[in-house]
Design a protein around this motif. Structure first.
Motif, PDB file in Angstrom:
ATOM      1  N   ARG A  21      45.127  37.763  41.184  1.00  0.00           N
ATOM      2  CA  ARG A  21      44.506  38.978  41.704  1.00  0.00           C
ATOM      3  C   ARG A  21      45.596  39.993  42.037  1.00  0.00           C
ATOM      4  O   ARG A  21      46.592  39.656  42.674  1.00  0.00           O
ATOM      5  N   VAL A  71      46.698  42.821  44.227  1.00  0.00           N
ATOM      6  CA  VAL A  71      46.255  43.069  45.596  1.00  0.00           C
ATOM      7  C   VAL A  71      46.763  44.376  46.205  1.00  0.00           C
ATOM      8  O   VAL A  71      46.100  44.963  47.060  1.00  0.00           O
ATOM      9  N   ARG A  72      47.939  44.834  45.816  1.00  0.00           N
ATOM     10  CA  ARG A  72      48.487  46.072  46.387  1.00  0.00           C
ATOM     11  C   ARG A  72      49.217  46.876  45.324  1.00  0.00           C
ATOM     12  O   ARG A  72      49.755  46.317  44.362  1.00  0.00           O
ATOM     13  N   PRO A 110      46.578  48.461  49.792  1.00  0.00           N
ATOM     14  CA  PRO A 110      45.550  47.642  49.142  1.00  0.00           C
ATOM     15  C   PRO A 110      44.920  48.372  47.960  1.00  0.00           C
ATOM     16  O   PRO A 110      44.696  49.588  48.011  1.00  0.00           O
ATOM     17  N   LEU A 170      43.322  37.625  48.671  1.00  0.00           N
ATOM     18  CA  LEU A 170      43.345  38.889  49.410  1.00  0.00           C
ATOM     19  C   LEU A 170      44.028  38.745  50.773  1.00  0.00           C
ATOM     20  O   LEU A 170      44.024  37.688  51.362  1.00  0.00           O
TER      21      LEU A 170
END
Length: 270
Positions: free
Chosen positions: A195, A197-198, A203, A270
């Motif tokens: 994933r 994420v940032r 974010p 997350l």
């Protein structure tokens, strides 16, 4: 709009210069490694498995992607890894984690540059839309699994939006059955989630994810430049617990379990 501006700092000229510099750096890295990897693959040297890991880690550093890995690849073999799929960038991210080969759609083999890299990483190319060829594809993948290679299968069969995990297809899980080779010992199937994420330390929301996810008929060139010109990206890879695949394993039930696990792992990133 604010999120998009934070993901792409500077004006068009600066973005273009940033992309050119990064492309030049990746090219300078790749040019001496390509013939070495070609020779290593032809000669079946152990280097053929390790060199792509070095290459992908360097590429991530060049293009500004920070990788966080949680958990680890299962050391047991045969091992089929089943992951979610967001972008072409997934190949670089996962390739930086461990010596892996990929199960890719046949079109990838013909793509400029990326197709060459995929072949040098000993990928297996399959025609997903021709179901009558699934058996042959599973046999080829099974042979590689029995030889000790860890193979990555993107369970969704296509790229998602980076937010949700799509339903998994069960057909190519038959490769795990082929890897059994008539032996009593099981093969193993390991779920994996990644994933993004940032970006730029902030974010990534839905609009920001649309610049990373490579969906449908999106042109590769502009998408590639958008990644290269943008702010740094943080990505998390989460390994799950490997599941045994035995002669009596229900392939469809296993696909559902893997899908649920990868969806849970993606949320935990997350």
């Amino acid at each position: 709009m604010g999120e998009a501006r934070r993901g792409r700092p500077g004006g068009p000229s600066l973005m273009r210069l940033k992309s050119i510099c990064r492309i030049a750096a990746v090219a300078a890295l790749a040019l001496p490694l390509i013939p070495l990897q070609w020779l290593a693959v032809r000669a079946d040297w152990p280097l053929a498995r390790r060199l792509p890991v070095f290459f992908h880690r360097c590429v991530l550093a060049i293009i500004g992607v920070k990788l966080t890995v949680r958990g680890a690849e299962d050391r047991r073999r045969p091992l089929l890894i089943v992951a979610n799929h967001v972008s072409w960038l997934d190949i670089v991210v996962l390739g930086a984690c461990a010596p892996l080969s990929f199960i890719a759609k046949s079109e990838v083999a013909g793509w400029p540059v990326i197709g060459l890299f995929a072949r040098l990483q000993r990928s297996i190319f399959i025609e997903r839309e021709r179901r009558h060829k699934t058996g042959a594809a599973n046999a080829a993948i099974g042979a590689r699994l029995r030889s000790g290679d860890a193979m990555v299968l993107f369970g969704e069969g296509t790229t998602g939006d980076g937010i949700h995990v799509l339903p998994f297809r069960s057909a190519l899980l038959g490769a795990a059955r082929e890897a059994l080779g008539g032996e009593e010992a099981p093969a193993f199937v390991q779920p994996l989630a990644l994933r993004y994420v940032r970006r730029g330390g902030l974010p990534i929301g839905r609009s920001g994810m649309s610049e990373i996810a490579w969906i449908g008929d999106t042109d590769l060139g502009p998408h590639l430049l958008g990644i290269l010109a943008g702010a740094p990206i943080d990505v998390v890879v989460q390994w799950g617990e490997a599941l045994p695949y035995r002669p009596g394993t229900d392939r469809k039930a296993l696909a559902r379990e893997l899908e649920a696990t990868v969806r849970r792992l993606a949320l935990s990133c997350l």
